[in-house]
Design a protein around this motif. Structure first.
Motif, PDB file in Angstrom:
ATOM      1  N   LEU A 160      51.370  47.425 -42.476  1.00 50.57           N
ATOM      2  CA  LEU A 160      51.125  48.656 -43.245  1.00 50.57           C
ATOM      3  C   LEU A 160      52.143  48.786 -44.374  1.00 50.57           C
ATOM      4  CD1 LEU A 160      50.465  51.348 -40.465  1.00 50.57           C
ATOM      5  CD2 LEU A 160      48.774  50.280 -41.971  1.00 50.57           C
ATOM      6  N   TYR A 161      53.391  48.580 -44.033  1.00 50.44           N
ATOM      7  CA  TYR A 161      54.486  48.698 -44.990  1.00 50.44           C
ATOM      8  C   TYR A 161      54.326  47.683 -46.129  1.00 50.44           C
ATOM      9  CZ  TYR A 161      59.324  48.296 -46.711  1.00 50.44           C
ATOM     10  OH  TYR A 161      60.449  48.230 -47.506  1.00 50.44           O
ATOM     11  N   THR A 162      54.064  46.426 -45.763  1.00 48.73           N
ATOM     12  CA  THR A 162      53.974  45.362 -46.760  1.00 48.73           C
ATOM     13  C   THR A 162      52.744  45.516 -47.635  1.00 48.73           C
ATOM     14  OG1 THR A 162      55.057  43.900 -45.160  1.00 48.73           O
ATOM     15  CG2 THR A 162      54.088  42.867 -47.099  1.00 48.73           C
ATOM     16  N   ALA A 163      51.619  45.906 -47.049  1.00 47.53           N
ATOM     17  CA  ALA A 163      50.409  46.120 -47.840  1.00 47.53           C
ATOM     18  C   ALA A 163      50.626  47.223 -48.875  1.00 47.53           C
ATOM     19  CB  ALA A 163      49.240  46.472 -46.926  1.00 47.53           C
ATOM     20  N   ALA A 164      51.330  48.272 -48.475  1.00 46.92           N
ATOM     21  CA  ALA A 164      51.580  49.392 -49.388  1.00 46.92           C
ATOM     22  C   ALA A 164      52.484  48.982 -50.548  1.00 46.92           C
ATOM     23  CB  ALA A 164      52.202  50.555 -48.633  1.00 46.92           C
TER      24      ALA A 164
ATOM     25  N   ALA B 254      55.823  53.746 -40.425  1.00 45.35           N
ATOM     26  CA  ALA B 254      55.573  53.020 -41.672  1.00 45.35           C
ATOM     27  C   ALA B 254      55.546  53.959 -42.870  1.00 45.35           C
ATOM     28  CB  ALA B 254      54.259  52.251 -41.568  1.00 45.35           C
ATOM     29  N   ALA B 255      54.955  55.138 -42.711  1.00 44.16           N
ATOM     30  CA  ALA B 255      54.827  56.071 -43.833  1.00 44.16           C
ATOM     31  C   ALA B 255      56.198  56.451 -44.384  1.00 44.16           C
ATOM     32  CB  ALA B 255      54.063  57.317 -43.396  1.00 44.16           C
ATOM     33  N   GLU B 256      57.124  56.717 -43.482  1.00 43.60           N
ATOM     34  CA  GLU B 256      58.484  57.087 -43.891  1.00 43.60           C
ATOM     35  C   GLU B 256      59.177  55.918 -44.585  1.00 43.60           C
ATOM     36  OE1 GLU B 256      62.225  58.031 -41.229  1.00 43.60           O
ATOM     37  OE2 GLU B 256      60.739  59.647 -41.028  1.00 43.60           O
TER      38      GLU B 256
ATOM     39  N   LYS C 287      60.542  55.687 -48.621  1.00 40.31           N
ATOM     40  CA  LYS C 287      61.915  55.324 -48.979  1.00 40.31           C
ATOM     41  C   LYS C 287      61.937  54.109 -49.905  1.00 40.31           C
ATOM     42  CE  LYS C 287      64.100  57.145 -44.784  1.00 40.31           C
ATOM     43  NZ  LYS C 287      64.775  56.795 -43.501  1.00 40.31           N
ATOM     44  N   ALA C 288      61.092  53.124 -49.618  1.00 37.93           N
ATOM     45  CA  ALA C 288      61.055  51.909 -50.440  1.00 37.93           C
ATOM     46  C   ALA C 288      60.538  52.206 -51.840  1.00 37.93           C
ATOM     47  CB  ALA C 288      60.184  50.851 -49.766  1.00 37.93           C
ATOM     48  N   VAL C 289      59.528  53.060 -51.943  1.00 34.37           N
ATOM     49  CA  VAL C 289      58.986  53.438 -53.259  1.00 34.37           C
ATOM     50  C   VAL C 289      60.047  54.175 -54.071  1.00 34.37           C
ATOM     51  CG1 VAL C 289      57.296  54.895 -54.449  1.00 34.37           C
ATOM     52  CG2 VAL C 289      56.575  53.473 -52.527  1.00 34.37           C
ATOM     53  N   GLU C 290      60.789  55.042 -53.425  1.00 39.33           N
ATOM     54  CA  GLU C 290      61.868  55.778 -54.107  1.00 39.33           C
ATOM     55  C   GLU C 290      62.943  54.841 -54.636  1.00 39.33           C
ATOM     56  OE1 GLU C 290      63.245  58.588 -51.218  1.00 39.33           O
ATOM     57  OE2 GLU C 290      61.429  59.839 -51.350  1.00 39.33           O
ATOM     58  N   LYS C 291      63.136  53.715 -53.950  1.00 33.50           N
ATOM     59  CA  LYS C 291      64.135  52.727 -54.387  1.00 33.50           C
ATOM     60  C   LYS C 291      63.590  51.777 -55.449  1.00 33.50           C
ATOM     61  CE  LYS C 291      66.789  52.552 -50.066  1.00 33.50           C
ATOM     62  NZ  LYS C 291      67.143  51.712 -48.901  1.00 33.50           N
TER      63      LYS C 291
ATOM     64  N   SER D  90      60.833  49.670 -55.056  1.00 33.50           N
ATOM     65  CA  SER D  90      60.380  48.398 -54.475  1.00 33.50           C
ATOM     66  C   SER D  90      58.880  48.158 -54.591  1.00 33.50           C
ATOM     67  CB  SER D  90      60.778  48.336 -52.992  1.00 33.50           C
ATOM     68  OG  SER D  90      62.180  48.367 -52.854  1.00 33.50           O
ATOM     69  N   LEU D  91      58.149  49.072 -55.200  1.00 36.23           N
ATOM     70  CA  LEU D  91      56.694  48.911 -55.320  1.00 36.23           C
ATOM     71  C   LEU D  91      56.368  47.666 -56.140  1.00 36.23           C
ATOM     72  CD1 LEU D  91      54.020  50.276 -54.542  1.00 36.23           C
ATOM     73  CD2 LEU D  91      54.103  51.518 -56.704  1.00 36.23           C
ATOM     74  N   GLY D  92      55.493  46.819 -55.599  1.00 33.25           N
ATOM     75  CA  GLY D  92      55.128  45.579 -56.279  1.00 33.25           C
ATOM     76  C   GLY D  92      56.025  44.407 -55.933  1.00 33.25           C
ATOM     77  N   PHE D  93      56.877  44.574 -54.906  1.00 23.29           N
ATOM     78  CA  PHE D  93      57.833  43.525 -54.526  1.00 23.29           C
ATOM     79  C   PHE D  93      57.133  42.233 -54.120  1.00 23.29           C
ATOM     80  CE2 PHE D  93      59.939  41.311 -50.978  1.00 23.29           C
ATOM     81  CZ  PHE D  93      61.109  40.908 -51.607  1.00 23.29           C
ATOM     82  N   LYS D  94      57.630  41.125 -54.660  1.00 26.88           N
ATOM     83  CA  LYS D  94      57.207  39.772 -54.243  1.00 26.88           C
ATOM     84  C   LYS D  94      58.462  38.900 -54.157  1.00 26.88           C
ATOM     85  CE  LYS D  94      52.585  40.289 -54.688  1.00 26.88           C
ATOM     86  NZ  LYS D  94      51.572  40.091 -53.617  1.00 26.88           N
ATOM     87  N   ARG D  95      58.575  38.163 -53.060  1.00 25.70           N
ATOM     88  CA  ARG D  95      59.725  37.257 -52.926  1.00 25.70           C
ATOM     89  C   ARG D  95      59.380  35.898 -53.503  1.00 25.70           C
ATOM     90  NH1 ARG D  95      61.912  37.786 -48.114  1.00 25.70           N
ATOM     91  NH2 ARG D  95      60.611  39.505 -47.379  1.00 25.70           N
ATOM     92  N   LYS D  96      60.401  35.170 -53.980  1.00 23.04           N
ATOM     93  CA  LYS D  96      60.176  33.833 -54.556  1.00 23.04           C
ATOM     94  C   LYS D  96      59.898  32.809 -53.469  1.00 23.04           C
ATOM     95  CE  LYS D  96      62.553  33.899 -58.994  1.00 23.04           C
ATOM     96  NZ  LYS D  96      63.633  33.293 -59.819  1.00 23.04           N
ATOM     97  N   TYR D  97      60.635  32.918 -52.375  1.00 21.80           N
ATOM     98  CA  TYR D  97      60.509  31.932 -51.296  1.00 21.80           C
ATOM     99  C   TYR D  97      60.277  32.639 -49.970  1.00 21.80           C
ATOM    100  CZ  TYR D  97      62.842  29.154 -54.885  1.00 21.80           C
ATOM    101  OH  TYR D  97      63.179  28.535 -56.070  1.00 21.80           O
ATOM    102  N   VAL D  98      59.469  32.037 -49.123  1.00 21.90           N
ATOM    103  CA  VAL D  98      59.252  32.601 -47.796  1.00 21.90           C
ATOM    104  C   VAL D  98      60.340  32.088 -46.852  1.00 21.90           C
ATOM    105  CG1 VAL D  98      57.661  32.790 -45.855  1.00 21.90           C
ATOM    106  CG2 VAL D  98      56.774  32.755 -48.182  1.00 21.90           C
ATOM    107  N   ARG D  99      60.540  30.769 -46.852  1.00 23.02           N
ATOM    108  CA  ARG D  99      61.564  30.192 -45.975  1.00 23.02           C
ATOM    109  C   ARG D  99      62.917  30.240 -46.663  1.00 23.02           C
ATOM    110  NH1 ARG D  99      59.392  24.453 -44.097  1.00 23.02           N
ATOM    111  NH2 ARG D  99      58.697  24.356 -46.254  1.00 23.02           N
ATOM    112  N   CYS D 100      63.982  30.295 -45.841  1.00 26.56           N
ATOM    113  CA  CYS D 100      65.337  30.339 -46.421  1.00 26.56           C
ATOM    114  C   CYS D 100      65.706  28.995 -47.017  1.00 26.56           C
ATOM    115  CB  CYS D 100      66.342  30.731 -45.338  1.00 26.56           C
ATOM    116  SG  CYS D 100      66.505  29.555 -44.000  1.00 26.56           S
TER     117      CYS D 100
END
Length: 235
Positions: free
Chosen positions: A175-179, A213-215, A219-223, A225-235
């Motif tokens: 839920l969190y990641t989809a949002a 998840a809603a909370e 918090k993430a939107v306020e920071k 983070s909307l539209g976040f995508k990471r470059k790499y999945v594995r470390c």
């Protein structure tokens, strides 16, 4: 490096404090207690080695199994290979942070994750939902079917409160990641999270953790983070 050399190196990197922490989270002997960051120099030296990864995973040693995920070649692994790895994933740190992460870099990721979600088995379900979190958080939105993901959000709303405990956590993360990471369904994911409300997840016999998840989304939107995508999945 061969299996024996890697195991010796991992043992030398082990810390008793981390070993106790991993054990408290569900790991079991054998393990050394290696910090994931401490594995990076060895990973840079080895790079990708699927044959070595398979042998390390088969040892049953938690640190070796984690390192196997770091050096594995996901595109060389078949559905049967991932199922075999899942069979060996005896707790969530392996299912969600080793197997699901490795699967997320494979072309067959969604097909395998769909099967695991539908399996009804706690750790397979957890790995399947977790895989979608890694996928949504790293791949372009165009690689996903909006209608399929909308249906998955509906499934979470219907079933999360009665799902197996570790699956609850992974579904909550979905839920969190989809949002945050899949913008076409941001509004629906937020509405779903609000409809779901707090989710109680049992950890052990007495400990209960409340997931919201809603909370977390707010918090993430306020920071920003909307539209976040990471470059790499594995470390």
């Amino acid at each position: 490096m061969n299996v024996e050399e890697v195991m010796q190196e991992l043992e030398a990197l082990g810390k008793e404090r981390l070993k106790k922490m991993y054990l408290s989270n569900g790991a079991r002997e054998p393990l050394f207690g290696v910090a994931t960051g401490a594995m990076k120099p060895m990973a840079k030296k080895i790079k990708i080695d699927q044959a070595l990864a398979e042998r390390l995973y088969a040892t049953g040693n938690y640190d070796a199994m984690y390192f196997a995920g770091v050096i594995a070649d996901p595109k060389a692994m078949t559905e049967a290979d991932f199922d075999r790895w899942m069979d060996g994933a005896y707790f969530y740190m392996l299912s969600d942070y080793v197997v699901a992460v490795t699967l997320a870099e494979a072309d067959i990721a969604q097909a395998v994750a769909d099967q695991w979600i539908a399996s009804g088995e706690e750790l397979r379900m957890s790995a399947g939902w977790s895989c979608y979190c890694w996928l949504l958080g790293s791949r372009p939105d165009r690689e996903f079917s909006e209608s399929k993901l909308a249906g998955m959000l509906d499934e979470v709303e219907r079933t999360i409160h009665d799902a197996p405990e570790r699956a609850k956590s992974a579904m909550n993360n979905f839920l969190y990641t989809a949002a945050l990471s899949y913008l076409p369904l941001h509004d629906k994911a937020v509405a779903t999270a609000e409809a779901v409300g707090p989710v109680e997840m049992k950890r052990g016999k007495k400990d209960v953790k409340t997931l919201n998840a809603a909370e977390s989304i707010r918090k993430a939107v306020e920071k920003g983070s909307l539209g976040f995508k990471r470059k790499y999945v594995r470390c």
